[in-house]
Design an enzyme around this catalytic site. Structure first.
Site, PDB file in Angstrom:
ATOM      1  N   CYS A 272       0.796  -1.230   0.000  1.00  0.00           N
ATOM      2  CA  CYS A 272       0.000   0.000   0.000  1.00  0.00           C
ATOM      3  C   CYS A 272       0.827   1.278   0.000  1.00  0.00           C
ATOM      4  CB  CYS A 272      -0.922   0.014   1.223  1.00  0.00           C
ATOM      5  SG  CYS A 272      -2.077  -1.351   1.211  1.00  0.00           S
TER       6      CYS A 272
HETATM    7  N1  NAD Z   1      -3.111  -5.961   1.883  1.00  0.00           N
HETATM    8  C1  NAD Z   1      -3.547  -4.929   2.576  1.00  0.00           C
HETATM    9  O1  NAD Z   1      -3.194  -4.792   3.753  1.00  0.00           O
HETATM   10  C2  NAD Z   1      -4.474  -3.885   1.994  1.00  0.00           C
HETATM   11  C3  NAD Z   1      -5.047  -2.937   2.839  1.00  0.00           C
HETATM   12  C4  NAD Z   1      -5.936  -1.989   2.335  1.00  0.00           C
HETATM   13  C5  NAD Z   1      -6.222  -1.985   0.966  1.00  0.00           C
HETATM   14  N2  NAD Z   1      -5.644  -2.896   0.135  1.00  0.00           N
HETATM   15  C6  NAD Z   1      -6.032  -2.851  -1.283  1.00  0.00           C
HETATM   16  O2  NAD Z   1      -6.919  -3.928  -1.558  1.00  0.00           O
HETATM   17  C7  NAD Z   1      -6.697  -4.405  -2.878  1.00  0.00           C
HETATM   18  C8  NAD Z   1      -6.396  -5.903  -2.836  1.00  0.00           C
HETATM   19  O3  NAD Z   1      -5.169  -6.096  -2.117  1.00  0.00           O
HETATM   20  P1  NAD Z   1      -4.729  -7.493  -1.527  1.00  0.00           P
HETATM   21  O4  NAD Z   1      -3.582  -7.204  -0.625  1.00  0.00           O
HETATM   22  O5  NAD Z   1      -5.902  -8.239  -1.002  1.00  0.00           O
HETATM   23  O6  NAD Z   1      -4.211  -8.225  -2.870  1.00  0.00           O
HETATM   24  P2  NAD Z   1      -3.864  -9.767  -3.061  1.00  0.00           P
HETATM   25  O7  NAD Z   1      -2.910  -9.835  -4.204  1.00  0.00           O
HETATM   26  O8  NAD Z   1      -3.542 -10.392  -1.749  1.00  0.00           O
HETATM   27  O9  NAD Z   1      -5.251 -10.414  -3.506  1.00  0.00           O
HETATM   28  C9  NAD Z   1      -5.872 -10.133  -4.715  1.00  0.00           C
HETATM   29  C10 NAD Z   1      -6.470 -11.424  -5.246  1.00  0.00           C
HETATM   30  O10 NAD Z   1      -7.222 -11.109  -6.420  1.00  0.00           O
HETATM   31  C11 NAD Z   1      -7.099 -12.181  -7.325  1.00  0.00           C
HETATM   32  N3  NAD Z   1      -7.480 -11.695  -8.640  1.00  0.00           N
HETATM   33  C12 NAD Z   1      -6.779 -10.937  -9.502  1.00  0.00           C
HETATM   34  N4  NAD Z   1      -7.518 -10.699 -10.607  1.00  0.00           N
HETATM   35  C13 NAD Z   1      -8.700 -11.318 -10.448  1.00  0.00           C
HETATM   36  C14 NAD Z   1      -9.871 -11.453 -11.245  1.00  0.00           C
HETATM   37  N5  NAD Z   1      -9.954 -10.886 -12.454  1.00  0.00           N
HETATM   38  N6  NAD Z   1     -10.894 -12.163 -10.742  1.00  0.00           N
HETATM   39  C15 NAD Z   1     -10.807 -12.748  -9.532  1.00  0.00           C
HETATM   40  N7  NAD Z   1      -9.719 -12.656  -8.737  1.00  0.00           N
HETATM   41  C16 NAD Z   1      -8.685 -11.954  -9.187  1.00  0.00           C
HETATM   42  C17 NAD Z   1      -5.650 -12.604  -7.171  1.00  0.00           C
HETATM   43  O11 NAD Z   1      -5.447 -13.928  -7.621  1.00  0.00           O
HETATM   44  C18 NAD Z   1      -5.441 -12.464  -5.653  1.00  0.00           C
HETATM   45  O12 NAD Z   1      -5.727 -13.666  -4.968  1.00  0.00           O
HETATM   46  C19 NAD Z   1      -5.594  -3.544  -3.458  1.00  0.00           C
HETATM   47  O13 NAD Z   1      -6.164  -2.471  -4.157  1.00  0.00           O
HETATM   48  C20 NAD Z   1      -4.886  -3.019  -2.248  1.00  0.00           C
HETATM   49  O14 NAD Z   1      -4.235  -1.793  -2.499  1.00  0.00           O
HETATM   50  C21 NAD Z   1      -4.791  -3.865   0.633  1.00  0.00           C
END
Ligand code: NAD
Length: 435
Positions: A272
């Site tokens: 992030c």
């Molecule tokens: N990790 C954190 O602490 C956090 C905190 C706040 C916000 N965010 C935001 O949340 C969002 C997700 O982050 P994350 O850390 O969960 O990512 P991540 O990579 O852990 O998970 C995303 C998932 O989406 C899947 N994916 C990708 N394309 C897809 C599709 N077309 N259909 C279905 N699944 C699909 C991937 O395989 C993966 O498992 C980002 O925008 C991030 O900036 C993350």
């Protein structure tokens, strides 16, 4: 009419919730919906994750298998089949929003997901985007796509933006105790959004638009990035003056108002803080504006690994050793303490710079048993077990991520030389250099 039916289903928990993207954000959210009694369908294009979850197992260390096994028993259905989107009432998108190689927003995951879902959308559904992104994404990218598919937003389907707030590894908060901001495309959308989250999150904070919700998330993360940049700069200044920045921060934090402590480190990590601010930088250009604080913080934060390497070189030099040929053990390669997440980890950047300068690199991390596949880095290494003998065998031990599971007394007792980037060792110690 669609709205009333949907509101009723959300409020009496007969609605089926679809979570798209079962990662760090989507998986805990799925478990939370399941826990309060909703039927949950979890979508992910990564079949290997779906297979693990289906067996009631976890693939993220801090999310226990027990919760997943319980959810599966209660009907949680992980699937890679996006056509199942037709069966759900809510689609909550939690897919990645990285930067491309030009450090510009890469919305491809979000847009590919929406495009893949469009053929399966139907009236009476709510779509919520949770991925961090620039203000305008929901209105300019999602809404036109949905309307082109023949559905009217605010009447047929409901569209909201509700940013995720997660602090992986922080035991003080869980999904439902972290207040959640929500903005709708229309007043009806907001009403549905509040019902969507109202049963699973203790406090839902409405804002007047999706753009306000999008910018709220960016403000939170920019606030962190800028303050971490400030404290990293203060560290460099304090170090030159022979003052321990950590002592100063602890003292300043006794002020009961108007000061929030931020802690310096070897650089920014995680999915992030190093990335999200640049979503605003990109969008601001459209308005002829420059995000100077973001750029400056980015500049300072991204040079921190180089500064740490200089301190390492100086510390070895004092002992008449060059970096080339020195055996260096890096402690902690996850980007922050007590998690196994390696994304954007400054430890890896440090390993890479030190290796390029000829050091012999090893690492120890109780959360990362073997060095994972990464896009930009490749190390064929396994985590070294920390014993008095192994510790004594390295010319320098670099404390990069201060996991609680390290035995800091043993490390101090047996390491020849420690470079501490986290301010773990207080006061003056004979074999500790602070960086
Ligand atoms: N990790 C954190 O602490 C956090 C905190 C706040 C916000 N965010 C935001 O949340 C969002 C997700 O982050 P994350 O850390 O969960 O990512 P991540 O990579 O852990 O998970 C995303 C998932 O989406 C899947 N994916 C990708 N394309 C897809 C599709 N077309 N259909 C279905 N699944 C699909 C991937 O395989 C993966 O498992 C980002 O925008 C991030 O900036 C993350």
């Amino acid at each position: 009419m669609h709205k009333d039916t949907l509101l009723k289903r959300l409020n009496d928990k007969t609605a089926v919730i679809g979570i798209v993207g079962l990662g760090y954000v989507g998986l805990p959210l799925s478990l939370r919906y399941s826990e309060v009694g909703y039927k949950v369908v979890g979508f992910d294009i990564d079949q290997s994750k779906v297979d693990i979850l289906k067996q009631g197992q976890t693939y993220i260390e801090h999310i226990g298998s027990e919760g997943i096994a319980r959810a599966i028993k209660d009907g949680f259905e992980p699937t890679a089949d996006l056509s199942r989107a037709r069966d759900v009432d809510a689609l909550i998108l939690c897919v990645p929003t990285p930067l491309n190689k030009y450090r510009e927003p890469d919305l491809s995951f979000v847009l590919n997901t929406v495009d893949a879902l469009l053929p399966h959308l139907r009236t009476g559904q709510v779509m919520s985007l949770e991925s961090t992104t620039y203000p305008g994404t929901t209105e300019e990218e999602l809404r036109p796509r949905i309307e082109k598919a023949g559905l009217t937003v605010g009447e047929d389907v409901f569209l909201v933006f509700s940013p995720e707030r997660e602090d992986p590894g922080n035991a003080k908060f869980t999904t439902h105790t972290i207040p959640k901001v929500c903005g709708g495309s229309t007043p009806s959308c907001l009403e549905v959004g509040l019902a969507l989250y109202g049963q699973v999150i203790n406090t839902v904070v409405p804002v007047s638009s999706t753009q306000a919700a999008e910018l709220t998330k960016l403000l939170e993360n920019i606030h962190r990035a800028v303050n971490i940049g400030l404290v990293n700069e203060m560290k460099i200044i304090a170090d030159r003056m022979g003052i321990d920045i950590h002592e100063v921060i602890r003292a300043a934090a006794t002020k009961p108002f108007g000061f929030v402590p931020y802690y310096p480190g070897p650089g920014l990590g995680g999915h992030c803080i190093p990335i999200d601010p640049f979503y605003l930088t990109w969008k601001a250009r459209e308005y002829g504006l420059h995000t100077r604080f973001i750029e400056l913080a980015g500049e300072i934060n991204s040079t921190m690994p180089e500064w740490v390497v200089e301190k390492i070189a100086d510390a070895l030099n004092e002992r008449e050793k060059p970096i080339r040929g020195s055996k260096i053990l890096v402690l902690g390669i996850a980007y922050k303490k007590n998690v196994d997440d390696m994304r954007e980890s400054p430890s890896v950047e440090l390993m890479s710079i030190l290796q390029a300068k000829g050091a012999e690199i090893a690492y120890s991390d109780p959360h990362v048993p073997s060095f994972p596949k990464m896009r930009r880095y490749s190390f064929d290494l396994e985590s070294v077990e920390l014993t008095p003998e192994t510790l004594a065998g390295y010319d320098l031990v670099l404390l990069a991520t201060d996991h609680d599971r390290f035995d800091y007394d043993t490390i101090e007792k047996h390491a020849k030389l420690i470079v501490d980037t986290r301010g773990h060792y207080l006061g003056v110690r004979s074999n500790v250099v602070k960086a």
